[in-house]
Design an enzyme around this catalytic site. Structure first.
Site, short mmCIF file in Angstrom:
data_model
loop_
_atom_site.label_atom_id
_atom_site.label_comp_id
_atom_site.label_asym_id
_atom_site.label_seq_id
_atom_site.Cartn_x
_atom_site.Cartn_y
_atom_site.Cartn_z
N LYS A 106 0.85 -1.18 0.00
CA LYS A 106 0.00 0.00 0.00
C LYS A 106 0.89 1.24 0.00
O LYS A 106 1.92 1.28 0.69
CB LYS A 106 -0.91 -0.02 1.23
CG LYS A 106 -1.91 1.14 1.29
CD LYS A 106 -2.84 0.98 2.49
CE LYS A 106 -3.87 2.10 2.55
NZ LYS A 106 -4.80 1.93 3.69
N SER A 182 -9.19 1.80 2.21
CA SER A 182 -8.32 2.60 1.37
C SER A 182 -7.20 1.80 0.70
O SER A 182 -6.45 2.36 -0.10
CB SER A 182 -7.72 3.73 2.22
OG SER A 182 -7.00 3.23 3.33
N SER A 206 -9.78 -0.91 6.31
CA SER A 206 -9.13 -0.66 5.02
C SER A 206 -8.34 -1.83 4.45
O SER A 206 -7.91 -1.78 3.30
CB SER A 206 -8.22 0.56 5.12
OG SER A 206 -8.98 1.73 5.26
#
Length: 562
Positions: A106, A182, A206
């Site tokens: 990420k 996210s 997330s």
């Protein structure tokens, strides 16, 4: 409280007006009634200014364990790919648990020398860290191939997947629909086979939400089990990093590699193992001595009643998860409904705690913890300029406003919210004293559509309202939570764009929540279900349709190195 020095340098900016102005910002507005007090506090504050100003001139400290070994792990082919391109990978001869496995990160996880966008153009050009996050070093030393950084939503602040500076990330099962946020790019890239596994980050779901939307196994581990060192923080108590993979085995493998206290992150408290003491999760997936026909004999599964009563929960998702949970009976487990009434208010409590403390982080006021602070990132963002602030998405601005308003008008809420989170944690613990896990829907509905480009701030936020009500609470209580794909559903008719949407088959996730530090237990339960049932064909024939090339929408923001 002692004062280091009262010496003041020439040109010091602190004046008596400074002291009066600051007094008016305290609570309801304080005034100094004695002019001598104003003079005295001015002298003391001026000395404080000079003392802390001297710190800015000092060299920052970088823990040796975070300094990258560029000779052993060189950074190669660092670039932002063009639309439609793929991440370049090369073979790696290093030995270890992840030998030959490709991993994406990420884009809030620090890799020295590699740009990190945080999903926003508020920092331009992107921030380039000079340290490797602890999880990065552990992946490399285990022989993993870090293939690239994956899109994250702007400032890691959206539960949907349309806010990244690199563009929307579409669901790999349906263009134009969310892959969740996210950790949006991580979900899409693992699901479409561009890489073997990913490390996501989770403050309110997330990891689990994109994993559920994309048909993956995602794990938010016990609080502190995976060090968050050199990963951009949203809120200390709600920060988690964890695996996103296609199978339970791969998730267990990656978790074993990245878990264990690193001595730098004070999230790793009592009970957290050191790396050499982390359980060998992959080899423990099958319960020793278990009957292969009924591998979960003796296990007690609790279907959490209140989780199926949450607002906006699609009743079809609720039914699908209950059907999947009932299948545990065929695996030898007992299945029963359990009521934890506090679960109904838990999302509100989490939200308050997150906004009060996390909002301060997003105002540049993070403090209070023994950990490595990424001052280079802080100094690029703060103090905020009007131009940078206008590039924040509505969710980020909303969190700032919530924090400012809350502390100014209702300062007692934070302490009460923290106490209530403790009460909620104890309620889950009490239920888990008699159960091996709790079962909940991971997200409230299947992947919905992106908003239109000209949507208002409220319309953008509405796309994910209620989506993660069953996820966020466990960020506040610290329990390990795993999402497992258990079937597919078409989108709700109200979310159809064309009649063809009725033919879509979108993944549904079931969340399995366990006791603190019992990742082994929830992995065993998830593995037994996965080994028995194929979620892609369970109750639905055939492979999900409308698969497409995820690289067409910038799920990879840039290649890192082989």
């Amino acid at each position: 409280m002692s004062v280091v020095s009262l010496a003041v340098k020439e040109g010091n900016p602190v004046t008596e007006d400074t002291v009066r102005r600051l007094g008016k910002k305290i609570s309801t507005g304080m005034e100094f009634k004695n002019e001598q007090d104003v003079k005295d506090y001015t002298a003391i504050l001026a000395a404080f200014h000079d003392s802390v100003d001297s710190i800015l001139a000092m060299d920052d400290y970088i823990p040796p364990s975070l300094k990258p070994d560029l000779e052993r792990f060189p950074r190669e082919n660092i670039s932002f790919p063009k639309k439609g391109s793929d991440a370049h990978k090369r073979k790696n001869s290093r030995k270890g648990l992840l030998e030959g496995k490709t991993v994406v990160l990420k884009d809030c996880i620090s890799v020295a020398g590699v740009p990190c966008t945080l999903g926003t153009d508020a920092i331009s050009p992107p921030w380039t860290p000079f340290v490797d996050a602890t999880v990065v070093t552990r992946v490399l030393e285990a022989g993993g191939i870090i293939a690239g950084k994956a899109s994250t939503e702007s400032m890691c602040q959206s539960a949907s997947s349309f806010t990244s500076v690199t563009g929307p990330v579409d669901n790999p099962y349906a263009p134009g629909r969310t892959s969740g946020g996210s950790s949006s790019g991580c979900g899409a890239l693992v699901a479409d086979g561009s890489c073997d596994m990913a490390i996501g980050a989770d403050q309110g779901g997330s990891i689990r939400m994109p994993s559920a939307f994309c048909g993956l196994v995602g794990i938010k581990p016990t609080f502190g089990l995976v060090p968050y060192t050199a990963i951009a923080s949203n809120e200390w108590q709600h920060d988690y990093a964890g695996p996103m993979c296609r199978t339970v085995h791969d998730a267990a493998l990656l978790l074993q590699v990245i878990a264990g206290a690193d001595g730098l992150d004070d999230r790793s408290g009592a009970g957290c193992p050191f790396p050499l003491d982390v359980p060998p999760y992959p080899s423990l997936l099958s319960i020793p001595g278990a009957d292969p026909v009924v591998p979960l004999k003796g296990k007690r599964i609790g279907i959490l009643k209140e989780a199926f009563m949450m607002p906006v929960l699609d009743p079809r998702v609720a039914d699908k998860v209950k059907q999947a949970a009932e299948l545990f009976r065929d695996l030898g487990a007992t299945v029963e409904e359990v009521s934890i009434p506090l679960h109904s208010i838990a999302p509100t409590i989490w939200m308050a705690a997150n906004r009060y403390a996390g909002g301060k982080t997003r105002l540049g006021e993070a403090s209070g913890h023994r950990q490595y602070y990424q001052n280079d990132l802080h100094n690029l963002l703060f103090p905020l300029t009007q131009e940078r602030w206008e590039k924040f998405i509505p969710a980020t601005i909303n969190s700032q406003l919530n924090s400012l308003y809350g502390w100014e008008n209702m300062s007692g809420v934070y302490g009460k919210a923290m106490n209530k989170l403790m009460e909620i944690q104890h309620a889950y613990n009490a239920a888990l004293d008699n159960l091996d896990c709790l079962i909940l829907p991971t997200v409230a509905f299947v992947a919905n559509t992106h908003p239109s480009p000209n949507a208002t701030a409220l319309q953008k936020i509405q796309k994910s309202v209620g989506q993660g009500l069953n996820c966020c609470t466990f960020n506040g209580t610290g329990h390990p939570a795993l999402t497992l794909p258990i079937g597919t559903l078409p989108p709700a008719e109200s979310d159809w764009v064309t009649e063809k949407d009725a033919e879509l088959k979108l993944p549904v996730g079931m969340q399995i929540v366990g006791k603190w530090w019992d990742e082994t237990g929830i992995l065993q339960i998830a593995n037994a279900w996965e080994q028995k049932y194929n979620w892609k064909i369970l109750l639905v024939l055939g492979i999900p349709i409308f698969i497409y090339d995820i690289n067409q929408n910038y799920a990879v923001t840039h290649t890192v190195f082989g």
